[in-house]
Design a protein around this motif. Structure first.
Motif, PDB file in Angstrom:
ATOM      1  N   HIS A   1       0.648  -1.513   0.418  1.00  0.00           N
ATOM      2  CA  HIS A   1      -0.213  -0.046  -0.064  1.00  0.00           C
ATOM      3  C   HIS A   1       0.712   1.534  -0.002  1.00  0.00           C
ATOM      4  O   HIS A   1       0.440   2.692   0.405  1.00  0.00           O
ATOM      5  N   ILE A   2       2.402   1.133   0.131  1.00  0.00           N
ATOM      6  CA  ILE A   2       2.900   2.199   0.102  1.00  0.00           C
ATOM      7  C   ILE A   2       3.816   2.038  -1.577  1.00  0.00           C
ATOM      8  O   ILE A   2       4.247   0.945  -2.155  1.00  0.00           O
ATOM      9  N   HIS A   3       3.585   3.262  -2.479  1.00  0.00           N
ATOM     10  CA  HIS A   3       3.950   3.197  -3.894  1.00  0.00           C
ATOM     11  C   HIS A   3       4.845   4.671  -3.666  1.00  0.00           C
ATOM     12  O   HIS A   3       4.929   5.654  -3.739  1.00  0.00           O
ATOM     13  N   LEU A   4       6.318   4.929  -3.378  1.00  0.00           N
ATOM     14  CA  LEU A   4       7.656   5.375  -3.470  1.00  0.00           C
ATOM     15  C   LEU A   4       7.845   5.813  -4.940  1.00  0.00           C
ATOM     16  O   LEU A   4       8.288   4.465  -5.498  1.00  0.00           O
ATOM     17  N   THR A   5       7.775   6.735  -5.819  1.00  0.00           N
ATOM     18  CA  THR A   5       8.469   6.828  -6.461  1.00  0.00           C
ATOM     19  C   THR A   5       9.500   8.491  -6.654  1.00  0.00           C
ATOM     20  O   THR A   5       9.929   8.939  -5.363  1.00  0.00           O
ATOM     21  N   VAL A   6      10.531   7.964  -7.681  1.00  0.00           N
ATOM     22  CA  VAL A   6      12.045   8.825  -7.107  1.00  0.00           C
ATOM     23  C   VAL A   6      12.123   9.702  -8.770  1.00  0.00           C
ATOM     24  O   VAL A   6      12.349   8.771  -9.682  1.00  0.00           O
ATOM     25  N   ILE A   7      12.327  10.280  -9.284  1.00  0.00           N
ATOM     26  CA  ILE A   7      11.441  11.285  -9.899  1.00  0.00           C
ATOM     27  C   ILE A   7      13.585  12.107  -9.972  1.00  0.00           C
ATOM     28  O   ILE A   7      13.523  13.557  -9.176  1.00  0.00           O
TER      29      ILE A   7
END
Length: 403
Positions: free
Chosen positions: A275-281
């Motif tokens: 349930h944790i959605h982590l994105t690196v941009i």
């Protein structure tokens, strides 16, 4: 020859002089410049900035002559300090009963003309003088006298500024020592408290497991409160340890770190929860940075974003960019947001914005203070912007350093 008399408030005057900590200090260009100006204005070959202590007159600056000090008993400035701010002028020392047989007049120094202005402190006590000297009889006009007085004021301001700078430096050293001692105490105290707290928690858990069926509901509630309170205190202690140890992170050298590695480090910690959605941009390929310090910052910010999130699906975005002088980061979430009037205070140690996180655990107000401390030591700053009900965005910078 008449030796100069002691000042009417000699004890106070000497104490005031000592407070400036200037006697026997090294030459300084600012004082030499003022001496030279005094000589130019008055048309004399010699000028001096003198300080009169108990037994001598010592020259902070001397223009036109190479001399460091003379005995007070033969000094002209010893007479000047008794003139309460007025200019003390001797047009021709050879015709003055106070000085005609003074070694400074009859000897190689050949002091024939003398004019001096007392250097007056804020307490109206003279500590020395600004004086000009010539080898032939002379007078000063009104403009020269006023200019000499104005220059003496500038000399005194310079001496005051010097003392204030020394006091400030000492205060900073003292404060640094106190901070070091306080952090050391906090570390030792927190470290020593961890063991008995762990014992309390462990023993209470064992007691509940073995004797829980024999305890009524009120007793169970009390035991659970003991466990909860112990865990809260343990969390506080661990936070204090992290805060006190944060300086050690800064001792690690910078190195090249790939953005992919930053992404993997964060994902490895938080990816187990679907349930944790982590994105690196980021358009950068790598950063030259203290990797451990960066990890500590990001882990703290991401952990907070998860703990205080009120949504079923937690969305967190980490952005990484760069300017000419700094790396630019942000951590954005879709949580409940932070009131605008809390933007600054949330970074103060022990300040708590929410009574408890989504797991029912009360925070200790140390995490964000630790983050801010690390970032500022790395030459950056941190800010937050938020929209209530939609989320928060923590933006911070870290100064670039070469390998």
């Amino acid at each position: 020859m008449l030796a100069p008399k002691a000042h009417k408030e000699e004890e106070k005057r000497l104490a005031e002089l000592q407070s400036y900590n200037i006697l026997d200090s090294l030459p300084e260009e600012d004082y030499d410049n003022l001496s030279k100006i005094a000589s130019e204005i008055c048309g004399t070959p010699i000028s001096m900035i003198t300080l009169v202590d108990e037994n001598r007159q010592w020259f902070k600056s001397s223009y036109g002559v190479d001399i460091k000090e003379t005995p007070r008993e033969i000094s002209f400035c010893g007479h000047t300090i008794n003139h309460s701010g007025d200019v003390f002028i001797v047009p021709d020392t050879r015709k003055d009963e106070r000085f005609f047989d003074n070694p400074m007049v009859t000897g190689d120094s050949n002091v024939v003309f003398y004019a001096g202005v007392p250097l007056m402190t804020a307490n109206n006590l003279p500590i020395g003088s600004l004086c000009v000297i010539d080898h032939e009889p002379k007078t000063l006009n009104k403009s020269q006298i006023e200019s000499l007085q104005a220059l003496s004021n500038q000399v005194m301001k310079l001496i005051e500024l010097r003392r204030n700078e020394l006091l400030l430096q000492q205060a900073l050293v003292n404060q640094k020592e106190k901070n070091t001692e306080l952090e050391r105490f906090a570390y030792i105290a927190a470290h020593d408290l961890k063991s008995p707290l762990n014992n309390i928690t462990t023993l209470t858990d064992i007691f509940i497991d073995q004797y829980g069926i024999n305890i009524d509901s009120q007793g169970s509630d009390i035991l659970n409160m003991i466990v909860s309170s112990s865990n809260r205190l343990k969390g506080l202690i661990e936070g204090l340890l992290d805060y006190s140890k944060s300086d050690n992170l800064l001792k690690e050298k910078t190195k090249e770190v790939s953005i992919e590695n930053v992404k993997n480090n964060i994902n490895s910690i938080f990816s187990s929860n679907p349930h944790i959605h982590l994105t690196v941009i980021s358009e950068l390929k790598k950063v030259t940075i203290n990797e451990t310090a960066l990890d500590q910052i990001l882990i703290n910010l991401v952990t907070n974003a998860i703990k205080y999130n009120d949504k079923g699906e937690v969305q967190i975005t980490i952005g990484i960019d760069a300017s000419k002088t700094h790396y630019l980061f942000y951590v954005a979430d879709n949580g409940p947001g932070i009131p605008e009037d809390k933007y600054d205070s949330i970074f103060d140690i022990f300040t708590i914005n929410s009574p408890q996180d989504k797991f029912g655990v009360r925070g200790n107000g140390i995490g964000l203070a630790t983050v801010k401390k690390i970032i500022e030591k790395l030459g950056g700053e941190i800010t937050v912007k938020s929209t209530l009900g939609e989320g928060s965005k923590f933006s911070f910078t870290i100064k670039k350093h070469s390998l």
